[in-house]
Design a protein around this motif. Structure first.
Motif, short mmCIF file in Angstrom:
data_model
loop_
_atom_site.label_atom_id
_atom_site.label_comp_id
_atom_site.label_asym_id
_atom_site.label_seq_id
_atom_site.Cartn_x
_atom_site.Cartn_y
_atom_site.Cartn_z
N ASN A 3 -60.96 5.52 -58.45
CA ASN A 3 -60.83 5.32 -57.01
C ASN A 3 -61.93 4.38 -56.52
O ASN A 3 -63.10 4.55 -56.88
N GLU A 20 -56.44 3.38 -55.52
CA GLU A 20 -56.32 4.45 -56.52
C GLU A 20 -55.67 3.85 -57.75
O GLU A 20 -54.50 3.44 -57.70
N LYS A 371 -51.74 13.92 -50.93
CA LYS A 371 -52.82 12.94 -51.01
C LYS A 371 -53.16 12.35 -49.64
O LYS A 371 -54.18 11.69 -49.48
#
Length: 497
Positions: A3, A20, A371
């Motif tokens: 990330n 990501e 997420k």
């Protein structure tokens, strides 16, 4: 999963990209104008009270009055999760709570969008690194993104121990794995901040801003730069130094992950973000399997359609549909987050006859939405087989920030066909001759329209000249838009036969 947070500091805008595994999942843009209002706290004045809407308009000094709903004007009752509040307000009428001319302290919770002014609340929240302080509540809560039950119990116990009387605390996602000492500095800072704001309430002109939230760079450090981010990369040396100072105060262990991008190269191009932003603005998004989704926005809702496209699968149609829908569900969750789409969302997946397959697609969508830091709710499937969901709307969607309506189609995405413009040109020619004694005119139009006006071998133009008994010269010009028509008188003697 790797990330990264990439910060591009420019003269006229700052952009923050969240990656990501090299995929762009969030993009934030801040410009000097219009000024970001969300999080700011104002001492305002009630401009008008509307019992029929159970709301009031508050003058906060912005060009448009802010909108305050009755549920955001009465005392808070119960908090359940971060940014998720139950309100018991049905027994209240707005004119019993507020009156015109009354001074009131409010916080902006939604940016002005389109013709609507900002939305405000009296339920103040002050976010820190690990905690959110709720000065007007008495409650402790844990971020819904912390899923480990034992960790939630531990953090709840710590929050209860340190919470002062008559205020509320929410433990943020960044607090996972922290202990009591990590919270004390945060809490003391937030309490001092609130005390400073309270002291400003009754001194100074009204309306006025009493507290501004941090700018985009520092909000990114506070809200996004957590232990699971591997790199924080920024291309401005001065801001890099300030970020290091802030990280040193709030989370020293992350300092080594802050990098200065010194290459003489466009930062977003280096990380291939520019092309990903272009894709995020497209109406059609292709899936890896060969299918695609189409995203259309209206003022009230967003509609997403799923299609198999080039994907033909194997020998089983149901399996092909299932695979496409599952991949689409994951991509839709990513696109909602990336484009920051809020409000009501309707998803038209490819028809599935097996109930088990429907549940699998719904599960895939819900898992992918976990997420997302913004609150989402999947309502379920309608009688027509459409998925209905909502996503909290705070800021303008990405397309509204980066795009403006086309001056030719006015944002419809459609323009008149050459045949329609040619028909309009014929009407304008007739109108011109009715109000003019001109013996010859020149009609300048787009080449695609000119060819229709002339017709095959000039037959259409000859017929037009015969009807009016005048000389008409049709000129095609690529400098004109498709719908432009220019007519002017010319000297018939200058024409070469």
């Amino acid at each position: 999963m790797v990330n990264e947070i990439i910060v591009d500091v420019g003269l006229n805008e700052t952009r923050v990209a969240v990656l990501e595994d090299k995929e762009l999942v969030e993009i934030y843009i801040e410009r000097p104008y219009p000024e970001t209002l969300v999080g700011n706290i104002y001492r305002g004045k009630v401009s008008s009270v509307l019992p029929g809407m159970q709301a009031a308009f508050i003058d906060i000094g912005h060009e448009k009055n802010a909108f305050l709903y009755v549920g955001d004007a009465v005392a808070q009752r119960e908090f359940i999760e971060e940014d998720d509040i139950h309100k018991d307000f049905k027994e209240y009428n707005i004119d019993e709570v507020l009156r015109p001319g009354q001074e009131i302290t409010v916080q902006v919770i939604k940016e002005p969008i389109g013709t609507k002014g900002p939305r405000v609340t009296t339920h103040i929240t002050l976010p820190g690194r690990h905690l959110v302080l709720l000065p007007n509540a008495d409650y402790t809560g844990i971020s819904r993104r912390i899923e480990n039950e034992s960790e939630r119990i531990k953090l709840k116990k710590i929050a209860d121990e340190i919470k002062p009387k008559d205020v509320g605390l929410i433990v943020r996602t960044a607090s996972e794995g922290k202990d009591v000492e990590d919270f004390k500095h945060d809490l003391n800072f937030l309490l001092r901040l609130w005390e400073s704001i309270k002291q400003k309430e009754h001194s100074g002109s009204v309306p006025r801003c009493m507290h501004k939230d941090l700018n985009l760079i520092y909000r990114s450090v506070r809200d996004l730069f957590t232990w699971n981010v591997d790199k924080f990369i920024i291309n401005d040396r001065q801001q890099h130094s300030k970020v290091l100072e802030l990280v040193d105060m709030i989370s020293p262990s992350l300092k080594l992950r802050v990098e200065y991008f010194s290459k003489n190269y466009n930062l977003f191009e280096y990380y291939q973000i520019e092309s990903k932003i272009t894709r995020a603005l497209a109406r059609k998004v292709w899936l890896k399997c060969g299918g695609y989704i189409v995203i259309d926005r209206t003022e009230a809702l967003t509609v997403i359609d799923v299609n198999t496209g080039k994907y033909i699968g194997g020998s089983n149609l149901e399996d092909t549909v299932l695979r496409t829908n599952i991949e689409a569900a994951r991509e839709i969750a990513k696109q909602l987050r990336l484009r920051d789409i809020g409000g009501i969302i309707i998803i038209d997946f490819i028809d599935m006859h097996e109930h088990e397959h429907q549940h699998m697609v719904m599960d895939a969508l819900r898992q992918a939405l976990k997420k997302d830091r913004t609150k989402t709710t999947v309502v379920g499937m309608t009688g027509l087989g459409l998925i209905e969901m909502t996503r909290k709307k705070v800021r303008q969607v990405l397309s509204s920030i980066m795009n403006v309506n086309c001056p030719y189609c006015d944002g419809t995405g459609k323009i008149l066909s050459p045949e329609s413009v040619a028909s309009d040109a014929e009407k304008e020619i007739s109108a011109y001759f009715k109000r003019s004694v001109a013996r010859a005119i020149q009609v300048e139009v787009h080449p695609s329209v000119a060819s229709i006006l002339k017709g095959e071998d000039g037959s259409k133009l000859a017929e037009l000249e015969s009807v009016h008994g005048k000389k008409i010269v049709v000129k095609g010009s690529n400098d004109l838009a498709r719908e432009d028509i220019k007519i002017k008188e010319i000297d018939i003697n200058s024409l070469v036969c």
